[in-house]
Enzyme design. Sequence first.
Site, PDB file in Angstrom:
ATOM      1  CG  HIS A 143     -15.972   3.889 -48.637  1.00  0.00           C
ATOM      2  ND1 HIS A 143     -14.855   4.640 -48.341  1.00  0.00           N
ATOM      3  CD2 HIS A 143     -15.725   3.339 -49.854  1.00  0.00           C
ATOM      4  CE1 HIS A 143     -13.974   4.541 -49.314  1.00  0.00           C
ATOM      5  NE2 HIS A 143     -14.476   3.765 -50.250  1.00  0.00           N
ATOM      6  CG  ASP A 178     -14.213   7.133 -46.237  1.00  0.00           C
ATOM      7  OD1 ASP A 178     -13.475   6.140 -46.134  1.00  0.00           O
ATOM      8  OD2 ASP A 178     -14.678   7.514 -47.332  1.00  0.00           O
TER       9      ASP A 178
END
Length: 186
Positions: A19, A92
Amino acid sequence: MKMIVGLGNIGTRYDETRHNAGFMVVEQMAHDYHLGAFTHEKVEAVTATGLIEGQKVMLVKPTTFMNESGRAVKPLMEYYNIALENLIVINDDLDMPVGKLRLKRRGASGGHNGLKSLIDHLGTRDFYRLKLGIDHPKNGSVVNHVLGRFSTEERPVIDDTVMEAEKVLVDWVKGKSFDQLMNEYN
Protein backbone atom coordinates in the site's frame (compact mmCIF):
# COMPACT_ATOMS: atom_id res chain seq x y z
CA MET A 1 6.00 24.18 -9.06
CA LYS A 2 5.08 20.55 -9.66
CA MET A 3 3.58 18.56 -6.77
CA ILE A 4 4.18 14.81 -6.71
CA VAL A 5 2.12 13.04 -4.05
CA GLY A 6 2.96 9.50 -3.04
CA LEU A 7 0.13 7.72 -1.27
CA GLY A 8 0.77 5.44 1.68
CA ASN A 9 0.40 5.01 5.41
CA ILE A 10 2.78 6.83 7.72
CA GLY A 11 4.80 4.94 10.32
CA THR A 12 7.52 2.30 10.35
CA ARG A 13 4.91 -0.47 10.68
CA TYR A 14 3.87 0.28 7.08
CA ASP A 15 7.31 0.88 5.54
CA GLU A 16 7.83 -1.05 2.31
CA THR A 17 4.29 -2.48 2.28
CA ARG A 18 2.36 -2.82 -0.96
CA HIS A 19 0.00 0.00 0.00
CA ASN A 20 3.04 2.30 0.37
CA ALA A 21 4.19 1.99 -3.24
CA GLY A 22 3.56 5.73 -3.69
CA PHE A 23 5.76 6.56 -0.70
CA MET A 24 8.49 4.30 -2.11
CA VAL A 25 8.62 6.34 -5.33
CA VAL A 26 8.80 9.80 -3.73
CA GLU A 27 11.38 8.57 -1.20
CA GLN A 28 13.53 7.24 -4.05
CA MET A 29 13.23 10.55 -5.91
CA ALA A 30 14.17 12.55 -2.79
CA HIS A 31 17.24 10.36 -2.39
CA ASP A 32 18.32 10.37 -6.04
CA TYR A 33 17.90 14.13 -6.45
CA HIS A 34 19.40 15.02 -3.05
CA LEU A 35 16.29 16.83 -1.81
CA GLY A 36 17.07 15.99 1.80
CA ALA A 37 14.82 14.57 4.46
CA PHE A 38 11.07 14.96 4.37
CA THR A 39 10.08 17.72 6.79
CA HIS A 40 6.76 18.50 8.43
CA GLU A 41 4.46 21.08 6.91
CA LYS A 42 1.81 23.07 8.75
CA VAL A 43 -0.71 20.65 7.23
CA GLU A 44 -0.83 16.89 7.69
CA ALA A 45 2.05 16.03 5.38
CA VAL A 46 5.80 15.81 5.13
CA THR A 47 7.51 17.25 2.06
CA ALA A 48 10.84 17.41 0.31
CA THR A 49 11.24 20.38 -2.02
CA GLY A 50 13.97 21.28 -4.47
CA LEU A 51 15.04 21.24 -8.08
CA ILE A 52 14.77 18.24 -10.36
CA GLU A 53 16.24 18.85 -13.81
CA GLY A 54 16.08 22.60 -13.12
CA GLN A 55 12.38 22.57 -12.21
CA LYS A 56 10.96 23.25 -8.76
CA VAL A 57 9.28 20.16 -7.34
CA MET A 58 7.54 19.29 -4.08
CA LEU A 59 7.41 15.63 -3.11
CA VAL A 60 4.60 14.92 -0.65
CA LYS A 61 3.79 12.12 1.78
CA PRO A 62 0.50 12.70 3.64
CA THR A 63 0.83 11.94 7.36
CA THR A 64 -2.83 11.03 7.58
CA PHE A 65 -3.68 7.41 7.05
CA MET A 66 -4.36 6.46 3.44
CA ASN A 67 -8.12 6.92 3.78
CA GLU A 68 -7.68 10.63 4.62
CA SER A 69 -5.00 11.59 2.08
CA GLY A 70 -7.13 14.37 0.59
CA ARG A 71 -7.27 16.08 3.96
CA ALA A 72 -3.51 16.70 3.66
CA VAL A 73 -3.19 17.39 -0.08
CA LYS A 74 -5.95 19.97 -0.60
CA PRO A 75 -4.66 22.54 1.95
CA LEU A 76 -1.09 22.06 0.71
CA MET A 77 -2.19 22.78 -2.86
CA GLU A 78 -4.07 25.87 -1.69
CA TYR A 79 -1.18 27.18 0.42
CA TYR A 80 1.36 26.81 -2.40
CA ASN A 81 -1.15 27.75 -5.13
CA ILE A 82 -0.60 24.51 -7.05
CA ALA A 83 -2.78 24.20 -10.14
CA LEU A 84 -4.47 20.85 -10.71
CA GLU A 85 -2.45 20.27 -13.89
CA ASN A 86 0.74 20.49 -11.79
CA LEU A 87 -0.34 17.66 -9.48
CA ILE A 88 0.33 13.96 -9.98
CA VAL A 89 -0.61 11.25 -7.49
CA ILE A 90 1.19 7.91 -7.21
CA ASN A 91 -0.86 5.02 -5.89
CA ASP A 92 -0.83 1.24 -5.69
CA ASP A 93 -3.27 -0.77 -7.80
CA LEU A 94 -4.57 -4.25 -6.94
CA ASP A 95 -5.85 -4.87 -10.45
CA MET A 96 -2.43 -4.79 -12.08
CA PRO A 97 0.43 -7.26 -11.66
CA VAL A 98 3.54 -6.28 -9.73
CA GLY A 99 5.83 -4.46 -12.14
CA LYS A 100 3.10 -2.85 -14.25
CA LEU A 101 2.79 0.94 -14.48
CA ARG A 102 -0.16 2.87 -15.82
CA LEU A 103 -0.72 6.57 -16.23
CA LYS A 104 -4.26 7.92 -16.02
CA ARG A 105 -5.46 11.42 -16.74
CA ARG A 106 -8.60 11.15 -14.59
CA GLY A 107 -11.10 8.66 -13.29
CA ALA A 108 -12.99 7.20 -10.37
CA SER A 109 -11.28 5.85 -7.28
CA GLY A 110 -11.51 2.24 -8.44
CA GLY A 111 -12.12 1.28 -4.82
CA HIS A 112 -8.84 2.88 -3.66
CA ASN A 113 -9.63 4.80 -0.47
CA GLY A 114 -6.71 7.21 -0.86
CA LEU A 115 -7.96 8.24 -4.30
CA LYS A 116 -11.52 8.43 -2.98
CA SER A 117 -10.37 10.87 -0.28
CA LEU A 118 -8.52 12.99 -2.85
CA ILE A 119 -11.55 13.09 -5.15
CA ASP A 120 -13.77 14.10 -2.22
CA HIS A 121 -11.43 16.86 -0.98
CA LEU A 122 -10.36 18.20 -4.38
CA GLY A 123 -13.94 18.10 -5.67
CA THR A 124 -12.85 16.54 -8.95
CA ARG A 125 -11.72 13.28 -10.53
CA ASP A 126 -9.57 15.20 -13.02
CA PHE A 127 -6.04 14.84 -11.71
CA TYR A 128 -3.08 12.88 -13.05
CA ARG A 129 -2.27 9.49 -11.56
CA LEU A 130 0.63 7.10 -11.82
CA LYS A 131 -0.50 3.64 -10.73
CA LEU A 132 1.88 0.87 -9.66
CA GLY A 133 0.65 -2.71 -9.79
CA ILE A 134 0.73 -4.65 -6.54
CA ASP A 135 -1.31 -7.65 -7.76
CA HIS A 136 -4.46 -9.10 -6.26
CA PRO A 137 -4.08 -11.65 -3.45
CA LYS A 138 -4.20 -15.26 -4.63
CA ASN A 139 -5.85 -16.17 -1.33
CA GLY A 140 -6.44 -14.39 1.95
CA SER A 141 -7.80 -10.94 2.63
CA VAL A 142 -7.20 -7.84 0.56
CA VAL A 143 -6.35 -5.87 3.72
CA ASN A 144 -3.61 -8.32 4.71
CA HIS A 145 -2.33 -8.26 1.14
CA VAL A 146 -2.07 -4.47 0.76
CA LEU A 147 -0.57 -4.07 4.25
CA GLY A 148 1.87 -6.91 3.62
CA ARG A 149 5.33 -6.65 2.17
CA PHE A 150 6.45 -7.78 -1.27
CA SER A 151 7.74 -11.36 -1.51
CA THR A 152 11.42 -12.13 -2.10
CA GLU A 153 10.61 -12.82 -5.75
CA GLU A 154 8.57 -9.61 -6.16
CA ARG A 155 11.07 -7.30 -4.47
CA PRO A 156 13.46 -6.84 -7.43
CA VAL A 157 10.45 -6.32 -9.71
CA ILE A 158 8.96 -3.55 -7.53
CA ASP A 159 12.40 -1.95 -7.13
CA ASP A 160 12.69 -1.77 -10.94
CA THR A 161 9.13 -0.41 -11.13
CA VAL A 162 9.96 2.34 -8.63
CA MET A 163 12.92 3.36 -10.80
CA GLU A 164 10.76 3.35 -13.94
CA ALA A 165 8.13 5.44 -12.13
CA GLU A 166 10.86 7.93 -11.23
CA LYS A 167 11.85 8.17 -14.90
CA VAL A 168 8.21 8.84 -15.88
CA LEU A 169 7.92 11.57 -13.25
CA VAL A 170 11.19 13.22 -14.24
CA ASP A 171 10.02 13.29 -17.87
CA TRP A 172 6.79 14.97 -16.66
CA VAL A 173 8.73 17.49 -14.58
CA LYS A 174 10.94 18.27 -17.61
CA GLY A 175 7.84 19.16 -19.61
CA LYS A 176 6.67 16.11 -21.52
CA SER A 177 2.94 16.26 -21.98
CA PHE A 178 0.81 13.75 -20.15
CA ASP A 179 -0.41 12.41 -23.50
CA GLN A 180 3.19 11.81 -24.58
CA LEU A 181 3.90 10.00 -21.32
CA MET A 182 0.80 7.81 -21.65
CA ASN A 183 1.79 6.88 -25.22
CA GLU A 184 5.33 6.07 -24.15
CA TYR A 185 4.77 4.21 -20.87
CA ASN A 186 1.26 2.71 -20.93
